[in-house]
Write a protein that holds these residues in place. Structure first.
Motif, PDB file in Angstrom:
ATOM      1  N   VAL A 124      38.717  42.014  39.601  1.00 46.26           N
ATOM      2  CA  VAL A 124      40.164  42.249  39.491  1.00 46.26           C
ATOM      3  C   VAL A 124      40.603  42.743  40.868  1.00 46.26           C
ATOM      4  CG1 VAL A 124      42.000  43.515  38.311  1.00 46.26           C
ATOM      5  CG2 VAL A 124      39.957  42.814  37.037  1.00 46.26           C
ATOM      6  N   ARG A 125      41.358  41.926  41.551  1.00 47.56           N
ATOM      7  CA  ARG A 125      41.729  42.211  42.941  1.00 47.56           C
ATOM      8  C   ARG A 125      43.034  43.008  43.030  1.00 47.56           C
ATOM      9  NH1 ARG A 125      38.003  39.807  45.566  1.00 47.56           N
ATOM     10  NH2 ARG A 125      37.117  37.813  44.969  1.00 47.56           N
ATOM     11  N   SER A 126      43.318  43.512  44.215  1.00 44.81           N
ATOM     12  CA  SER A 126      44.534  44.275  44.457  1.00 44.81           C
ATOM     13  C   SER A 126      45.759  43.453  44.078  1.00 44.81           C
ATOM     14  CB  SER A 126      44.605  44.666  45.941  1.00 44.81           C
ATOM     15  OG  SER A 126      45.782  45.385  46.196  1.00 44.81           O
ATOM     16  N   GLY A 127      46.684  44.063  43.307  1.00 45.58           N
ATOM     17  CA  GLY A 127      47.896  43.384  42.877  1.00 45.58           C
ATOM     18  C   GLY A 127      47.729  42.581  41.600  1.00 45.58           C
ATOM     19  N   GLN A 128      46.507  42.471  41.095  1.00 44.32           N
ATOM     20  CA  GLN A 128      46.244  41.696  39.879  1.00 44.32           C
ATOM     21  C   GLN A 128      46.263  42.624  38.674  1.00 44.32           C
ATOM     22  OE1 GLN A 128      42.469  39.673  40.045  1.00 44.32           O
ATOM     23  NE2 GLN A 128      42.808  38.554  38.142  1.00 44.32           N
ATOM     24  N   LEU A 129      46.832  42.151  37.544  1.00 45.25           N
ATOM     25  CA  LEU A 129      46.873  42.906  36.297  1.00 45.25           C
ATOM     26  C   LEU A 129      46.159  42.088  35.230  1.00 45.25           C
ATOM     27  CD1 LEU A 129      47.904  45.106  34.309  1.00 45.25           C
ATOM     28  CD2 LEU A 129      49.968  43.712  34.052  1.00 45.25           C
ATOM     29  N   VAL A 130      45.199  42.730  34.554  1.00 38.16           N
ATOM     30  CA  VAL A 130      44.526  42.116  33.410  1.00 38.16           C
ATOM     31  C   VAL A 130      44.818  43.015  32.226  1.00 38.16           C
ATOM     32  CG1 VAL A 130      42.314  41.425  32.409  1.00 38.16           C
ATOM     33  CG2 VAL A 130      42.704  41.145  34.864  1.00 38.16           C
ATOM     34  N   SER A 131      45.481  42.472  31.195  1.00 43.60           N
ATOM     35  CA  SER A 131      45.805  43.299  30.029  1.00 43.60           C
ATOM     36  C   SER A 131      45.442  42.554  28.764  1.00 43.60           C
ATOM     37  CB  SER A 131      47.282  43.685  30.028  1.00 43.60           C
ATOM     38  OG  SER A 131      48.083  42.533  29.917  1.00 43.60           O
ATOM     39  N   VAL A 137      36.485  43.867  28.320  1.00 46.15           N
ATOM     40  CA  VAL A 137      35.271  44.007  29.116  1.00 46.15           C
ATOM     41  C   VAL A 137      35.472  43.219  30.404  1.00 46.15           C
ATOM     42  CG1 VAL A 137      32.791  43.570  29.236  1.00 46.15           C
ATOM     43  CG2 VAL A 137      33.819  44.252  27.063  1.00 46.15           C
ATOM     44  N   ILE A 138      35.344  43.910  31.531  1.00 48.94           N
ATOM     45  CA  ILE A 138      35.462  43.274  32.836  1.00 48.94           C
ATOM     46  C   ILE A 138      34.044  43.071  33.363  1.00 48.94           C
ATOM     47  CG2 ILE A 138      36.371  43.463  35.190  1.00 48.94           C
ATOM     48  CD1 ILE A 138      38.573  43.369  33.064  1.00 48.94           C
ATOM     49  N   ILE A 139      33.662  41.819  33.541  1.00 46.02           N
ATOM     50  CA  ILE A 139      32.339  41.518  34.093  1.00 46.02           C
ATOM     51  C   ILE A 139      32.541  41.287  35.581  1.00 46.02           C
ATOM     52  CG2 ILE A 139      30.314  40.020  33.957  1.00 46.02           C
ATOM     53  CD1 ILE A 139      31.204  39.393  31.060  1.00 46.02           C
ATOM     54  N   PRO A 144      40.510  48.549  44.432  1.00 49.63           N
ATOM     55  CA  PRO A 144      41.702  49.383  44.603  1.00 49.63           C
ATOM     56  C   PRO A 144      42.953  48.512  44.564  1.00 49.63           C
ATOM     57  CG  PRO A 144      40.041  49.977  46.225  1.00 49.63           C
ATOM     58  CD  PRO A 144      39.544  48.739  45.525  1.00 49.63           C
ATOM     59  N   GLY A 145      43.950  48.949  43.805  1.00 51.47           N
ATOM     60  CA  GLY A 145      45.183  48.179  43.658  1.00 51.47           C
ATOM     61  C   GLY A 145      45.129  47.235  42.477  1.00 51.47           C
ATOM     62  N   GLY A 146      43.946  47.003  41.917  1.00 49.57           N
ATOM     63  CA  GLY A 146      43.811  46.178  40.727  1.00 49.57           C
ATOM     64  C   GLY A 146      44.096  47.036  39.503  1.00 49.57           C
TER      65      GLY A 146
END
Length: 187
Positions: A124-131, A137-139, A144-146
């Motif tokens: 999950v990179r900076s500026g990215q939102l996973v909801s 579960v994040i594999i 930072p910023g994610g």
């Protein structure tokens, strides 16, 4: 020569050598010597009792095996004998049935329900939102910023350096778990 004809199994101060019954003794001896050579200094300085199972050995074959282990392994070999114990068999009623919930006894995971879970593979990179409305579960890492947001639990199978919100619907029991938690510096 079948490469899988010899298996080493170790436990505290004991080495069990499992040999295929149908394999030729000289072939087995050669495989054991190769396994010892490839193990480097693994056995060096150890004191071991050695048991073998599978192939039945004569007294002369046992003596040759003992000398090989003593001379090549670097370990002090206390004894060499046939393993006559029957392997423990698990009774079918002791095995968990499919779809049986197994609860962890650890306090932090008490009452943890599986629920609907989404797996996100990748960083999950900076500026990215996973909801997700459920567990997430994040594999990978959360940089930072994610940002990660879930109504259930959040598990990060990597480094957590970004923002994570578990229990977004007010669930105060929701957990955030990460393999590597790195808090931002306050400077």
């Amino acid at each position: 020569m079948n490469e899988g004809s010899v298996i080493f199994k170790g436990s505290l101060n004991c080495l069990t050598i499992i040999m295929k019954e149908e394999e030729d003794y000289n072939s087995i001896l050669k495989q054991i010597e190769e396994k010892i050579a490839s193990s480097g200094r693994f056995f060096k300085g150890a004191t071991l009792s050695v048991k073998y199972r599978g192939k039945k050995l004569s007294k002369e074959e046992e003596r040759k095996l003992f000398e090989l282990l003593r001379d090549k392994s670097g370990a002090k070999i206390k004894s060499l004998e046939e393993d006559t114990e029957e392997p423990v068999k698990v009774q079918p009623e002791q095995q968990p049935r499919p779809h049986t919930k197994i609860r962890m006894s650890n306090y932090y995971f008490k009452g943890l329900e599986e629920g609907i879970t989404k797996f996100h593979r990748g960083t999950v990179r900076s500026g990215q939102l996973v909801s997700f409305d459920g567990n997430l579960v994040i594999i990978g890492d959360v940089n930072p910023g994610g940002e990660v947001c879930a109504t259930g639990h959040v598990v990060v199978m990597g480094s957590l350096r970004g923002i994570v919100h578990a229990g977004a619907n007010g669930n105060k029991e929701a957990l955030v778990v990460a393999l590597n938690l790195q808090l931002p510096s306050l400077e």
